[in-house]
Design an enzyme around this catalytic site. Structure first.
Site, short mmCIF file in Angstrom:
data_model
loop_
_atom_site.label_atom_id
_atom_site.label_comp_id
_atom_site.label_asym_id
_atom_site.label_seq_id
_atom_site.Cartn_x
_atom_site.Cartn_y
_atom_site.Cartn_z
N GLY A 112 9.09 -33.08 21.89
CA GLY A 112 9.84 -32.21 22.82
C GLY A 112 11.49 -32.50 22.47
O GLY A 112 12.12 -32.24 23.26
N ASN A 168 13.27 -29.98 21.11
CA ASN A 168 13.62 -28.77 21.44
C ASN A 168 13.72 -28.66 23.00
O ASN A 168 15.02 -28.06 23.35
CB ASN A 168 12.91 -27.73 21.01
CG ASN A 168 13.18 -27.31 19.40
OD1 ASN A 168 14.22 -26.77 19.02
ND2 ASN A 168 12.29 -27.60 18.65
N ILE A 181 -1.94 -20.68 20.63
CA ILE A 181 -1.67 -19.60 20.47
C ILE A 181 -2.21 -18.66 21.73
O ILE A 181 -3.27 -18.93 22.28
CB ILE A 181 -2.34 -18.66 19.22
CG1 ILE A 181 -1.66 -19.19 18.06
CG2 ILE A 181 -2.20 -17.27 19.50
CD1 ILE A 181 -2.35 -19.05 16.63
N HIS A 210 10.54 -20.88 15.84
CA HIS A 210 9.76 -21.27 14.89
C HIS A 210 10.47 -21.95 13.76
O HIS A 210 11.69 -21.52 13.55
CB HIS A 210 8.85 -19.93 14.30
CG HIS A 210 7.99 -20.14 13.29
ND1 HIS A 210 6.84 -20.80 13.43
CD2 HIS A 210 8.29 -19.89 11.96
CE1 HIS A 210 6.07 -20.60 12.35
NE2 HIS A 210 7.06 -20.18 11.19
N ALA A 241 19.51 -26.00 12.70
CA ALA A 241 19.00 -24.61 13.49
C ALA A 241 18.28 -24.51 14.69
O ALA A 241 19.07 -24.09 15.71
CB ALA A 241 18.26 -23.86 12.24
C1 GAR Z 1 9.47 -27.61 16.06
O1 GAR Z 1 9.93 -27.86 14.64
C2 GAR Z 1 9.23 -26.17 16.34
O2 GAR Z 1 9.81 -25.40 15.86
C3 GAR Z 1 7.62 -26.22 15.94
O3 GAR Z 1 7.18 -27.57 16.27
C4 GAR Z 1 8.17 -28.45 16.31
C5 GAR Z 1 8.30 -29.02 17.96
O4 GAR Z 1 9.07 -30.15 17.77
N1 GAR Z 1 6.84 -25.18 16.39
C6 GAR Z 1 6.20 -24.63 15.52
O5 GAR Z 1 5.84 -24.77 14.57
C7 GAR Z 1 5.36 -23.19 16.44
N2 GAR Z 1 4.74 -22.40 15.55
P1 GAR Z 1 9.58 -30.81 19.02
O6 GAR Z 1 8.30 -30.83 20.04
O7 GAR Z 1 10.26 -32.10 18.85
O8 GAR Z 1 10.51 -29.75 19.81
#
Ligand code: GAR
Length: 206
Positions: A14, A16, A95, A112, A182
């Site tokens: 989490g 993001n 998905i 992504h 990013a």
């Molecule tokens: C992030 O890097 C996100 O972009 C990726 O998973 C990670 C989650 O991290 N998502 C994908 O690959 C979706 N295709 P987080 O839980 O720390 O945000």
């Protein structure tokens, strides 16, 4: 002020989601309000981050619901009940079907960790994306925020940012750099952009 009601769908750490929470606290996410964090993984640390920020949490699993269809129905019901305007996929590792997506056309966005159309689609998620980028030997990668349609990682691109690949990078080091430079920047920006569009459309209709 009226705000777009946002649900964030998560599966893991989490970070993001944290970027969205911080953007809301810092006034960079003004047109939208984080009202629900929904996880398909009961162990996701993202749930703790949400609780700490005072955001309602909900866990629904495919196993608990019996099938992908029943899971998606339960998610749709939860979103309807909270009058959600915008769904943000932030590390959500499932998905969604065409049927699900048809309920929220141009109302689901995803982050992504690569420059779409590179290293995307089925099987490209999390660390696997960075492993593939390093195996290919690209010198530049990055992140993309896009609308979600029925094609995995196939919807219209909203924002994109390039990040350098450096000598000695491991998938973990590269993942962290892509997140810092990013993803954590783009996702709140895109959430604000789409939320403000939702508010404008609402105003226009009234
Ligand atoms: C992030 O890097 C996100 O972009 C990726 O998973 C990670 C989650 O991290 N998502 C994908 O690959 C979706 N295709 P987080 O839980 O720390 O945000």
């Amino acid at each position: 002020m009226d705000k777009a009601r946002i649900a964030v769908l998560v599966s893991g750490g989490g970070t993001n989601l944290q970027a969205l929470i911080d953007a809301q606290a810092g006034g960079r996410l003004r047109s939208g309000e984080l009202v629900l964090v929904l996880s398909n993984n009961p162990e996701a640390y993202a749930l703790t981050r949400a609780s700490q920020a005072g955001i309602e949490t909900l866990t629904l699993t495919k196993k608990g619901c019996g099938s992908q269809e029943a899971f998606e129905d339960a998610v749709l019901a939860a979103l309807d009940a909270r009058r959600i305007d915008l769904i943000v996929l932030a590390g959500f590792m499932s998905i969604l079907s065409a049927r699900f997506v048809s309920h929220y056309v141009n109302r689901i966005i995803n982050v992504h960790p690569a420059l779409i159309p590179s290293f995307c689609g089925k099987g490209f998620y999390g660390l696997k994306v960075h492993e593939a980028a390093l195996a290919y030997g690209v010198k530049v990668t990055g992140a993309t925020v896009h609308y979600v349609n029925e094609i995995p990682d196939g919807g219209r691109i909203i924002l994109q940012k390039a990040v350098d690949v450096l000598p000695g990078d491991t998938p973990e080091i590269l993942q962290r750099r892509v997140m810092e430079q990013a993803e954590w920047v783009l996702l709140p920006e895109a959430a604000e952009l789409v939320s403000s569009e939702i508010l404008k459309e609402r105003e226009y209709r009234q």
